[in-house]
Design an enzyme around this catalytic site. Sequence first.
Site, PDB file in Angstrom:
ATOM      1  N   ASP A  45      47.755  32.002  -8.111  1.00 26.76           N
ATOM      2  CA  ASP A  45      49.183  32.092  -8.399  1.00 26.76           C
ATOM      3  C   ASP A  45      49.944  32.851  -7.314  1.00 26.76           C
ATOM      4  O   ASP A  45      51.079  32.508  -6.979  1.00 26.76           O
ATOM      5  CB  ASP A  45      49.404  32.775  -9.746  1.00 26.76           C
ATOM      6  CG  ASP A  45      49.086  31.856 -10.913  1.00 26.76           C
ATOM      7  OD1 ASP A  45      49.034  30.628 -10.709  1.00 26.76           O
ATOM      8  OD2 ASP A  45      48.891  32.363 -12.032  1.00 26.76           O
ATOM      9  N   GLY A  46      49.329  33.893  -6.759  1.00 25.56           N
ATOM     10  CA  GLY A  46      49.995  34.639  -5.695  1.00 25.56           C
ATOM     11  C   GLY A  46      50.277  33.772  -4.482  1.00 25.56           C
ATOM     12  O   GLY A  46      51.360  33.852  -3.883  1.00 25.56           O
ATOM     13  N   GLU A 116      59.551  37.820 -11.367  1.00 29.75           N
ATOM     14  CA  GLU A 116      60.327  38.928 -11.900  1.00 29.75           C
ATOM     15  C   GLU A 116      60.720  39.905 -10.809  1.00 29.75           C
ATOM     16  O   GLU A 116      60.118  39.934  -9.732  1.00 29.75           O
ATOM     17  CB  GLU A 116      59.550  39.697 -12.985  1.00 29.75           C
ATOM     18  CG  GLU A 116      58.462  40.632 -12.462  1.00 29.75           C
ATOM     19  CD  GLU A 116      57.165  39.952 -12.133  1.00 29.75           C
ATOM     20  OE1 GLU A 116      56.546  40.322 -11.102  1.00 29.75           O
ATOM     21  OE2 GLU A 116      56.752  39.046 -12.877  1.00 29.75           O
ATOM     22  N   ALA A 153      59.719  31.182 -16.071  1.00 34.62           N
ATOM     23  CA  ALA A 153      58.479  30.847 -15.364  1.00 34.62           C
ATOM     24  C   ALA A 153      57.577  32.058 -15.206  1.00 34.62           C
ATOM     25  O   ALA A 153      56.351  31.942 -15.198  1.00 34.62           O
ATOM     26  CB  ALA A 153      58.792  30.251 -13.999  1.00 34.62           C
ATOM     27  N   THR A 156      55.089  34.880 -18.568  1.00 36.34           N
ATOM     28  CA  THR A 156      53.699  35.101 -18.980  1.00 36.34           C
ATOM     29  C   THR A 156      52.955  36.022 -18.017  1.00 36.34           C
ATOM     30  O   THR A 156      51.769  36.288 -18.222  1.00 36.34           O
ATOM     31  CB  THR A 156      52.927  33.773 -19.064  1.00 36.34           C
ATOM     32  OG1 THR A 156      52.909  33.155 -17.776  1.00 36.34           O
ATOM     33  CG2 THR A 156      53.546  32.844 -20.088  1.00 36.34           C
TER      34      THR A 156
END
Length: 255
Positions: A45-46, A116, A153, A156
């Site tokens: 994901d990063g 975020e 998005a 979570t």
Amino acid sequence: MPAARNIAFLASEMPIAEEARDRLAARYGQHKPSEADVIVALGGDGFMLSTLHATQALEAPVYGMNRGTVGFLMNEYAEDGLIDRLECAEEAVINPLHMRALSEGGRVTEALAINEVSLLRAGPQAAKLRIWVDGKLRMEELVCDGALVSTPAGSTAYNYSAHGPILPIDADVLALTAMAAFRPRRWRGALLPKGAVVKFEVMDHLKRPVMADADSRSVANVISVEIRSEPSVAHRILFDPGHGLEERLIKEQFS
């Protein structure tokens, strides 16, 4: 999406990702991102977040395959049938957050965040934050380890770990979540309209230093941080049918 004739394969620095890139490029061809119909990101994901930031000015959507750990934003890795998977993929369009952080000394740092923007205490004492929404003072004093504003998005990710709500991907809201709130002790955050402008003012910043972070771009010793959605930037992410962000966000709430 239309037939993907030109593919750009990008990989994280992990050997498993680089090996996958080389195999896929040899099989399907390799093109520059600026010339590609689709960008395939290989990693976790990063790496997906860094790829989206790096290619946000390009028209090509990004399709991720997991060669990392969590892989919430990624599809399962498979070398066979990639063209068919790309042609059948479902597209999600997300807008990032825009952070404007004012640091001690008057330095202004601006950055975009897909997941975020977070504020975190940078010393042994809890942070003291004052919260404004659309120019109106909403909380005089929040004593906490930190606070964040999350997109659907990103709901979570860090937001969920801080006990914030999971948001449907098409929800026109942002989550404002406190981390280890000491006062008000029972406050667990707020849901705000997507168009809201949130401003955190750091109180007693010399005694209680705070850092701000936007998708791993950190700013030390902030005095105030303004956060808003950035509708002028649209990230296009591709998912296999039935495994899009909406389904993943719903499934996460029942796991």
